[in-house]
Design a protein around this motif. Structure first.
Motif, PDB file in Angstrom:
ATOM      1  N   PHE A   1     -27.843 -11.756  60.582  1.00  0.00           N
ATOM      2  CA  PHE A   1     -27.242 -13.089  60.510  1.00  0.00           C
ATOM      3  C   PHE A   1     -26.723 -13.316  59.094  1.00  0.00           C
ATOM      4  O   PHE A   1     -27.436 -13.081  58.119  1.00  0.00           O
ATOM      5  N   LEU A   2     -25.486 -13.782  58.987  1.00  0.00           N
ATOM      6  CA  LEU A   2     -24.913 -14.212  57.721  1.00  0.00           C
ATOM      7  C   LEU A   2     -24.352 -15.617  57.906  1.00  0.00           C
ATOM      8  O   LEU A   2     -23.648 -15.879  58.896  1.00  0.00           O
ATOM      9  N   GLY A   3     -24.660 -16.495  56.999  1.00  0.00           N
ATOM     10  CA  GLY A   3     -24.126 -17.846  57.053  1.00  0.00           C
ATOM     11  C   GLY A   3     -23.518 -18.229  55.722  1.00  0.00           C
ATOM     12  O   GLY A   3     -23.955 -17.761  54.673  1.00  0.00           O
ATOM     13  N   VAL A   4     -22.500 -19.065  55.770  1.00  0.00           N
ATOM     14  CA  VAL A   4     -21.942 -19.637  54.550  1.00  0.00           C
ATOM     15  C   VAL A   4     -21.607 -21.090  54.843  1.00  0.00           C
ATOM     16  O   VAL A   4     -21.056 -21.423  55.901  1.00  0.00           O
ATOM     17  N   MET A   5     -21.971 -21.957  53.910  1.00  0.00           N
ATOM     18  CA  MET A   5     -21.826 -23.390  54.110  1.00  0.00           C
ATOM     19  C   MET A   5     -21.639 -24.067  52.765  1.00  0.00           C
ATOM     20  O   MET A   5     -21.881 -23.465  51.707  1.00  0.00           O
ATOM     21  N   LEU A   6     -21.188 -25.311  52.791  1.00  0.00           N
ATOM     22  CA  LEU A   6     -21.084 -26.082  51.571  1.00  0.00           C
ATOM     23  C   LEU A   6     -22.459 -26.592  51.173  1.00  0.00           C
ATOM     24  O   LEU A   6     -23.250 -27.020  52.021  1.00  0.00           O
ATOM     25  N   GLY A   7     -22.752 -26.542  49.862  1.00  0.00           N
ATOM     26  CA  GLY A   7     -24.061 -26.930  49.357  1.00  0.00           C
ATOM     27  C   GLY A   7     -24.039 -28.234  48.576  1.00  0.00           C
ATOM     28  O   GLY A   7     -23.000 -28.891  48.428  1.00  0.00           O
ATOM     29  N   GLY A   8     -25.194 -28.592  48.060  1.00  0.00           N
ATOM     30  CA  GLY A   8     -25.429 -29.913  47.498  1.00  0.00           C
ATOM     31  C   GLY A   8     -24.586 -30.303  46.302  1.00  0.00           C
ATOM     32  O   GLY A   8     -24.425 -31.499  46.020  1.00  0.00           O
ATOM     33  N   GLN A   9     -24.054 -29.341  45.552  1.00  0.00           N
ATOM     34  CA  GLN A   9     -23.212 -29.685  44.398  1.00  0.00           C
ATOM     35  C   GLN A   9     -21.760 -29.946  44.789  1.00  0.00           C
ATOM     36  O   GLN A   9     -20.953 -30.342  43.944  1.00  0.00           O
ATOM     37  N   THR A  10     -21.439 -29.746  46.050  1.00  0.00           N
ATOM     38  CA  THR A  10     -20.066 -29.948  46.519  1.00  0.00           C
ATOM     39  C   THR A  10     -19.643 -31.405  46.382  1.00  0.00           C
ATOM     40  O   THR A  10     -20.379 -32.321  46.775  1.00  0.00           O
ATOM     41  N   LEU A  11     -18.472 -31.620  45.803  1.00  0.00           N
ATOM     42  CA  LEU A  11     -17.865 -32.952  45.668  1.00  0.00           C
ATOM     43  C   LEU A  11     -18.759 -33.939  44.929  1.00  0.00           C
ATOM     44  O   LEU A  11     -18.719 -35.140  45.184  1.00  0.00           O
TER      45      LEU A  11
ATOM     46  N   GLU B   1     -18.463 -34.959  41.980  1.00  0.00           N
ATOM     47  CA  GLU B   1     -17.612 -35.877  41.220  1.00  0.00           C
ATOM     48  C   GLU B   1     -17.082 -37.003  42.111  1.00  0.00           C
ATOM     49  O   GLU B   1     -17.138 -38.182  41.747  1.00  0.00           O
ATOM     50  N   LEU B   2     -16.560 -36.621  43.273  1.00  0.00           N
ATOM     51  CA  LEU B   2     -16.010 -37.619  44.191  1.00  0.00           C
ATOM     52  C   LEU B   2     -17.093 -38.566  44.677  1.00  0.00           C
ATOM     53  O   LEU B   2     -16.882 -39.779  44.790  1.00  0.00           O
ATOM     54  N   ARG B   3     -18.261 -38.009  44.963  1.00  0.00           N
ATOM     55  CA  ARG B   3     -19.384 -38.838  45.415  1.00  0.00           C
ATOM     56  C   ARG B   3     -19.706 -39.914  44.380  1.00  0.00           C
ATOM     57  O   ARG B   3     -19.912 -41.088  44.713  1.00  0.00           O
ATOM     58  N   ALA B   4     -19.736 -39.523  43.105  1.00  0.00           N
ATOM     59  CA  ALA B   4     -20.105 -40.458  42.038  1.00  0.00           C
ATOM     60  C   ALA B   4     -19.058 -41.555  41.865  1.00  0.00           C
ATOM     61  O   ALA B   4     -19.394 -42.753  41.797  1.00  0.00           O
ATOM     62  N   VAL B   5     -17.777 -41.186  41.791  1.00  0.00           N
ATOM     63  CA  VAL B   5     -16.761 -42.203  41.498  1.00  0.00           C
ATOM     64  C   VAL B   5     -16.536 -43.137  42.678  1.00  0.00           C
ATOM     65  O   VAL B   5     -16.261 -44.333  42.483  1.00  0.00           O
TER      66      VAL B   5
ATOM     67  N   ARG C   1     -19.960 -42.141  52.477  1.00  0.00           N
ATOM     68  CA  ARG C   1     -18.604 -41.610  52.375  1.00  0.00           C
ATOM     69  C   ARG C   1     -18.562 -40.093  52.251  1.00  0.00           C
ATOM     70  O   ARG C   1     -17.638 -39.468  52.748  1.00  0.00           O
ATOM     71  N   VAL C   2     -19.522 -39.508  51.550  1.00  0.00           N
ATOM     72  CA  VAL C   2     -19.527 -38.062  51.349  1.00  0.00           C
ATOM     73  C   VAL C   2     -20.809 -37.504  51.956  1.00  0.00           C
ATOM     74  O   VAL C   2     -21.908 -38.002  51.683  1.00  0.00           O
ATOM     75  N   LEU C   3     -20.660 -36.470  52.763  1.00  0.00           N
ATOM     76  CA  LEU C   3     -21.794 -35.868  53.467  1.00  0.00           C
ATOM     77  C   LEU C   3     -22.872 -35.393  52.496  1.00  0.00           C
ATOM     78  O   LEU C   3     -22.574 -34.663  51.547  1.00  0.00           O
ATOM     79  N   PRO C   4     -24.143 -35.787  52.696  1.00  0.00           N
ATOM     80  CA  PRO C   4     -25.225 -35.177  51.912  1.00  0.00           C
ATOM     81  C   PRO C   4     -25.434 -33.739  52.373  1.00  0.00           C
ATOM     82  O   PRO C   4     -25.520 -33.474  53.573  1.00  0.00           O
ATOM     83  N   MET C   5     -25.505 -32.817  51.421  1.00  0.00           N
ATOM     84  CA  MET C   5     -25.560 -31.391  51.767  1.00  0.00           C
ATOM     85  C   MET C   5     -26.820 -30.758  51.212  1.00  0.00           C
ATOM     86  O   MET C   5     -27.400 -31.234  50.230  1.00  0.00           O
ATOM     87  N   GLY C   6     -27.254 -29.672  51.844  1.00  0.00           N
ATOM     88  CA  GLY C   6     -28.520 -29.043  51.510  1.00  0.00           C
ATOM     89  C   GLY C   6     -28.512 -28.338  50.170  1.00  0.00           C
ATOM     90  O   GLY C   6     -27.473 -27.874  49.693  1.00  0.00           O
ATOM     91  N   GLU C   7     -29.694 -28.243  49.564  1.00  0.00           N
ATOM     92  CA  GLU C   7     -29.885 -27.502  48.320  1.00  0.00           C
ATOM     93  C   GLU C   7     -30.372 -26.097  48.659  1.00  0.00           C
ATOM     94  O   GLU C   7     -31.080 -25.877  49.648  1.00  0.00           O
ATOM     95  N   ILE C   8     -30.018 -25.150  47.797  1.00  0.00           N
ATOM     96  CA  ILE C   8     -30.332 -23.755  48.078  1.00  0.00           C
ATOM     97  C   ILE C   8     -31.834 -23.533  48.215  1.00  0.00           C
ATOM     98  O   ILE C   8     -32.286 -22.730  49.032  1.00  0.00           O
ATOM     99  N   ARG C   9     -32.649 -24.256  47.442  1.00  0.00           N
ATOM    100  CA  ARG C   9     -34.099 -24.050  47.510  1.00  0.00           C
ATOM    101  C   ARG C   9     -34.661 -24.443  48.878  1.00  0.00           C
ATOM    102  O   ARG C   9     -35.703 -23.938  49.295  1.00  0.00           O
TER     103      ARG C   9
ATOM    104  N   ARG D   1     -10.802 -32.156  38.252  1.00  0.00           N
ATOM    105  CA  ARG D   1     -11.504 -31.012  38.841  1.00  0.00           C
ATOM    106  C   ARG D   1     -12.417 -31.496  39.966  1.00  0.00           C
ATOM    107  O   ARG D   1     -12.909 -32.634  39.962  1.00  0.00           O
ATOM    108  N   ALA D   2     -12.649 -30.606  40.922  1.00  0.00           N
ATOM    109  CA  ALA D   2     -13.576 -30.880  42.031  1.00  0.00           C
ATOM    110  C   ALA D   2     -14.445 -29.646  42.234  1.00  0.00           C
ATOM    111  O   ALA D   2     -13.962 -28.513  42.151  1.00  0.00           O
ATOM    112  N   SER D   3     -15.721 -29.869  42.509  1.00  0.00           N
ATOM    113  CA  SER D   3     -16.673 -28.764  42.674  1.00  0.00           C
ATOM    114  C   SER D   3     -16.925 -28.503  44.151  1.00  0.00           C
ATOM    115  O   SER D   3     -17.085 -29.439  44.946  1.00  0.00           O
ATOM    116  N   PHE D   4     -16.978 -27.225  44.489  1.00  0.00           N
ATOM    117  CA  PHE D   4     -17.358 -26.784  45.834  1.00  0.00           C
ATOM    118  C   PHE D   4     -18.417 -25.699  45.677  1.00  0.00           C
ATOM    119  O   PHE D   4     -18.139 -24.639  45.118  1.00  0.00           O
ATOM    120  N   GLU D   5     -19.617 -25.978  46.163  1.00  0.00           N
ATOM    121  CA  GLU D   5     -20.687 -24.995  46.125  1.00  0.00           C
ATOM    122  C   GLU D   5     -20.775 -24.287  47.476  1.00  0.00           C
ATOM    123  O   GLU D   5     -20.917 -24.934  48.512  1.00  0.00           O
TER     124      GLU D   5
END
Length: 272
Positions: free
Chosen positions: A116-126, A128-132, A147-155, A231-235
């Motif tokens: 199994f291999l998975g790839v997904m957006l993580g908690g640092q994604t967006l 900046e947008l979330r904050a503003v 407004r912005v989806l809460p996303m999981g942390e790697i831990r 700039r925008a971050s995507f984890e």
């Protein structure tokens, strides 16, 4: 506020994905993730002949896994039990109301010793947008809406693999920073990615122009990228695990070592 609603509105998510496909999707994150997955598969040095990919956007994934079975995103996945030697969950796991359930279904779709291999957006994604957006909405309207989806942390996500019954689980992440003309450009790109707001408790009317304008101004001030851009971050978080099989490595039972650590290190052993 109705707390019994699921976090994700699955019908809204499906509409967002369909709109993105209709306008010509922005798939650069999918393409980057697919390239990374292809490199990881090459390192494994095993021929996978019965792959399945769970995705709303098949094109980048079929480019690296031609002939793979494409499985649409859904809470109940259309995976035949034990039919695949490789299952890739491609850029949709962050939108699931039951990520552990998605992982369990993926494991059941694998043959013994399947990957199994998975790839997904993580908690640092967006971040900046979330904050503003939060700052602007509070300043303009005095309230706050999802407004912005809460996303999981790697831990946390590595632990989900174990809960789902995978052997040899591994999780790692990469952070990608992307330059945009302004916040409106970023928001348009998110719609083209199929990543627009699909939270169940989102506002059901258009956001006030004053909120968007305030958010754009705050974004430009707080997160400049040079030449008037932002700039925008995507984890991207990558997950890997194997369907259990008797041939796989297993941890030794505590106390079963036959050699002392001190001897291996060439050091003197001192009793405490």
């Amino acid at each position: 506020m109705n707390t019994s609603l699921p976090l994700i509105d699955s019908e809204a998510l499906a509409r967002n994905r369909a709109r993105a496909r209709a306008i010509g999707p922005a798939l650069f994150l999918h393409e980057e993730a697919a390239e990374e997955i292809a490199e990881r598969l090459a390192d494994i040095k095993r021929d996978f002949t019965a792959a399945a990919v769970i995705t709303a956007f098949p094109e980048p994934w079929l480019a690296i896994l031609p002939g793979a079975t494409i499985v649409p995103e859904a809470e109940l996945l259309d995976l035949t039990p034990g039919a695949h030697d490789l299952v890739v969950h491609a850029m949709g796991l962050h939108w699931s109301n039951d990520p552990v359930g998605q992982l369990v279904q993926s494991r059941r779709g694998l043959r013994p010793d399947g990957l199994f291999l998975g790839v997904m957006l993580g908690g640092q994604t967006l971040s900046e947008l979330r904050a503003v957006l939060a700052e602007a909405e509070v300043a303009v309207s005095g309230g706050l809406s999802p407004r912005v989806l809460p996303m999981g942390e790697i831990r946390d996500l590595g632990g989900l693999l174990q809960r789902a019954g995978f052997a040899l689980p591994v999780a790692d992440a990469s952070l990608r920073r992307v330059s945009y003309r302004d916040a409106l450009h970023l928001m348009a790109d998110l719609r083209a990615m199929g990543e627009a707001n699909a939270l169940s408790q989102r506002l059901r009317h258009a956001t006030r122009r004053a909120v968007i304008a305030a958010a754009a101004a705050r974004y430009a001030e707080a997160y400049p990228e040079g030449e008037g851009r932002i700039r925008a971050s995507f984890e991207l978080i990558y997950l890997a695990g194997w369907a259990p099989h008797e041939s796989q490595q297993k941890p030794l039972r505590p106390g079963s070592a036959v050699n002392r650590l001190a001897a291996a290190l060439g050091a003197d052993e001192t009793k405490l």
